[in-house]
Design an enzyme around this catalytic site. Structure first.
Site, PDB file in Angstrom:
ATOM      1  N   ASP A 187       0.804  -1.082   0.130  1.00  0.00           N
ATOM      2  CA  ASP A 187       0.105  -0.005  -0.075  1.00  0.00           C
ATOM      3  C   ASP A 187       0.975   1.262  -0.138  1.00  0.00           C
ATOM      4  O   ASP A 187       1.518   1.429   0.923  1.00  0.00           O
ATOM      5  CB  ASP A 187      -1.000  -0.149   1.164  1.00  0.00           C
ATOM      6  CG  ASP A 187      -1.936   1.370   1.083  1.00  0.00           C
ATOM      7  OD1 ASP A 187      -2.527   1.421   0.490  1.00  0.00           O
ATOM      8  OD2 ASP A 187      -1.765   1.885   2.434  1.00  0.00           O
ATOM      9  N   GLU A 282      -2.054  -1.066  -5.957  1.00  0.00           N
ATOM     10  CA  GLU A 282      -3.386  -0.394  -6.564  1.00  0.00           C
ATOM     11  C   GLU A 282      -3.132   0.065  -7.818  1.00  0.00           C
ATOM     12  O   GLU A 282      -2.066   0.788  -8.076  1.00  0.00           O
ATOM     13  CB  GLU A 282      -3.793   0.494  -5.312  1.00  0.00           C
ATOM     14  CG  GLU A 282      -4.241  -0.097  -4.040  1.00  0.00           C
ATOM     15  CD  GLU A 282      -4.645   1.092  -3.070  1.00  0.00           C
ATOM     16  OE1 GLU A 282      -5.678   0.826  -2.492  1.00  0.00           O
ATOM     17  OE2 GLU A 282      -3.760   2.247  -2.783  1.00  0.00           O
ATOM     18  N   CYS A 349     -12.317  -4.469   5.916  1.00  0.00           N
ATOM     19  CA  CYS A 349     -11.630  -5.349   6.965  1.00  0.00           C
ATOM     20  C   CYS A 349     -11.039  -6.619   6.449  1.00  0.00           C
ATOM     21  O   CYS A 349     -11.719  -7.491   5.664  1.00  0.00           O
ATOM     22  CB  CYS A 349     -12.898  -5.733   7.769  1.00  0.00           C
ATOM     23  SG  CYS A 349     -11.918  -6.499   9.334  1.00  0.00           S
ATOM     24  N   CYS A 352     -12.503 -10.119   8.023  1.00  0.00           N
ATOM     25  CA  CYS A 352     -13.983 -10.433   7.732  1.00  0.00           C
ATOM     26  C   CYS A 352     -14.542  -9.677   6.651  1.00  0.00           C
ATOM     27  O   CYS A 352     -15.433 -10.469   6.017  1.00  0.00           O
ATOM     28  CB  CYS A 352     -14.979 -10.091   8.963  1.00  0.00           C
ATOM     29  SG  CYS A 352     -15.388  -8.445   9.085  1.00  0.00           S
ATOM     30  N   CYS A 369     -12.790  -2.587  12.651  1.00  0.00           N
ATOM     31  CA  CYS A 369     -13.836  -3.065  12.018  1.00  0.00           C
ATOM     32  C   CYS A 369     -15.263  -2.835  13.027  1.00  0.00           C
ATOM     33  O   CYS A 369     -15.039  -3.403  14.469  1.00  0.00           O
ATOM     34  CB  CYS A 369     -13.694  -4.585  11.958  1.00  0.00           C
ATOM     35  SG  CYS A 369     -15.029  -5.145  10.922  1.00  0.00           S
ATOM     36  N   CYS A 372     -16.485  -7.261  13.580  1.00  0.00           N
ATOM     37  CA  CYS A 372     -15.868  -8.203  14.075  1.00  0.00           C
ATOM     38  C   CYS A 372     -14.700  -7.690  15.134  1.00  0.00           C
ATOM     39  O   CYS A 372     -14.269  -8.283  16.034  1.00  0.00           O
ATOM     40  CB  CYS A 372     -14.863  -9.089  13.094  1.00  0.00           C
ATOM     41  SG  CYS A 372     -13.693  -8.210  12.362  1.00  0.00           S
ATOM     42  N   ASP A 379      -3.078   1.422   7.069  1.00  0.00           N
ATOM     43  CA  ASP A 379      -2.278   1.013   5.777  1.00  0.00           C
ATOM     44  C   ASP A 379      -1.898  -0.361   5.847  1.00  0.00           C
ATOM     45  O   ASP A 379      -1.886  -1.022   4.836  1.00  0.00           O
ATOM     46  CB  ASP A 379      -0.916   2.032   5.820  1.00  0.00           C
ATOM     47  CG  ASP A 379      -1.495   3.419   5.740  1.00  0.00           C
ATOM     48  OD1 ASP A 379      -2.269   3.526   4.917  1.00  0.00           O
ATOM     49  OD2 ASP A 379      -0.660   4.280   6.190  1.00  0.00           O
TER      50      ASP A 379
END
Length: 436
Positions: A187, A282, A349, A352, A369, A372, A379
């Site tokens: 990232d 990305e 997340c 999950c 999150c 969860c 990052d």
């Protein structure tokens, strides 16, 4: 044989050679502009496509009539026309991102290209070598690394730090086979230059300028603005010697900043390509990300200065240059680069799969999150999500080594993510030695 590698060295011309190279650099820029204007005119008026083979004939006649063009070596002029051919070919290629060839301004970096047949290099000792250029003689340069191949082309250029000589060489090296190393996701950000999914700490780029250098650069730019205003009012726009000296000092600082940024980028991308078999990043649209917020006179933008600072921070980390380097280094070291859709990677997340902007309140550094309760650095959480998407987009049959994030990559990656049917948990093992 085509050049498959580049070598760049610091050149040290004599005082006489320095003046000749400066003169040639301005001639090369003017020749590029004239040749481009000729092509544009013929296409607009006659729909005729002019290429370098025909323009070389006009160049021969111009060298006889115009002394300033005749002073430039014929090989350099022909190489400039061939480079213009390549610029047009890249523009016409739908798979290439090049724009229409642009004219070069006077403030453009000076450069003089030569074909490989016109130059000859020889080693003097462990640290020094020299290259023979047409009509210039032997030019000394610092041999910081071996050439390692046959010279196919050479370019003498000048930036804020002085003159350099660049060689395009044919090494004959073939790309490595699959290295079998573990996968990772990366990232690229602003506060954290790069966060790798298999590591527990971000990789931070040191400031490209020290505090004193930033202060000096700001003072020089302010002084330059005042002197340019004075020159326009009292000197008819002509620059004084003091102003030109100040511009050279600014160029030296900005070149130093660019060199430090490039050094970090090369070290980062080389380490990633060598130590991982699959790298996910990305698919960012840097041009859209760094677009100005000033708007128009009818609809002025908001927070223009804040957006300008963010744009500088984004461009300072050079995400486009990192991707370009990863593309050819991954082929070189036997790894695979996969660019994944960037939609909601910072809001998904990694445990999950829930997509919720509330999991990252205020775009802070903490990701928590809302379903969860998973907590992690935002990052790092995004890098694990990027790795999961990269595994889905990896070439079929690509074998990866042990390691990587322990994730379940069985879900698709739509533009708007939906909660996962299965769980994915983040890798809790310590950082491997090769990733530090």
């Amino acid at each position: 044989m085509k050049a498959d590698a580049g070598r760049k060295y610091r050149a040290y011309p004599t005082a006489e050679q320095d003046q000749v190279l400066i003169r040639w650099g301005h001639t090369a820029r003017a020749l590029w502009n004239v040749a481009l204007e000729q092509r544009v005119y013929l296409w607009d008026q006659r729909r005729y496509t002019l290429r370098s083979a025909e323009q070389c004939q006009y160049l021969t006649a111009a060298r006889t009539d115009l002394n300033w063009i005749g002073d430039l070596p014929a090989q350099a002029g022909q190489q400039i026309l061939r480079q213009l051919d390549r610029a047009y070919d890249n523009f016409w290629n739908p798979r290439h991102s090049a724009r229409f060839p642009a004219r070069k301004k006077r403030g453009h970096h000076l450069s003089v290209p030569f074909p490989g047949q016109a130059v000859e290099a020889r080693k003097l000792n462990r640290h020094w070598a020299e290259v023979r250029l047409p009509k210039l003689g032997w030019l000394r340069f610092r041999l910081s690394r071996s050439l390692g191949g046959t010279i196919r082309n050479a370019t003498v250029s000048r930036d804020g730090n002085g003159w350099h000589i660049s060689f395009g060489v044919h090494t004959g090296r073939k790309p490595d086979g699959p290295n079998g190393k573990p996968a990772c996701g990366v990232d690229f950000g602003v506060s954290a230059s790069a966060f790798v999914s298999t590591e527990s700490a971000p990789r931070l780029m040191t400031p490209t300028l020290t505090a004193n250098e930033r202060k000096r650069l700001k003072a020089l730019e302010q002084r330059k603005a005042r002197q340019i205003t004075y020159a326009k009012k009292h000197n008819g726009g002509a620059y004084s010697r003091r102003l030109r000296t100040m511009i050279a000092q600014i160029a030296k600082l900005t070149t130093r900043r660019a060199n430090r940024r490039r050094d970090f980028t090369h070290k980062l991308t080389t380490d990633l390509a060598k130590n991982h078999g699959l790298i996910g990043i990305e698919d960012l649209r840097v041009k859209s990300m760094s677009k100005s917020a000033k708007g128009t006179a009818e609809k002025p933008g908001k927070n223009v200065r804040a957006k300008a600072g963010l744009n500088r921070s984004v461009l300072d980390n050079a995400p486009g240059e990192r991707r370009r380097q990863l593309e050819y280094k991954c082929r070189m070291y036997g790894s695979v680069l996969v660019a994944v859709p960037p939609f909601h990677t910072s809001q998904t997340c990694a445990a999950c799969g829930l997509v919720d902007p509330g999991s990252r309140k205020g775009c802070g550094r903490l990701f928590a999150c809302t379903r969860c309760g998973h907590e992690d650095d935002a990052d790092h959480n995004a890098s694990v999500e990027i790795e999961a998407r990269a595994r889905l987009g990896a070439p079929p049959g690509r074998s990866l080594g042990e390691g990587g994030s322990d994730i379940n990559s069985t879900r698709s990656t739509p533009k708007v993510r939906v909660p996962a049917s299965g769980r994915r948990r983040m890798r809790e093992a310590p950082t491997p030695a090769h990733a530090s």
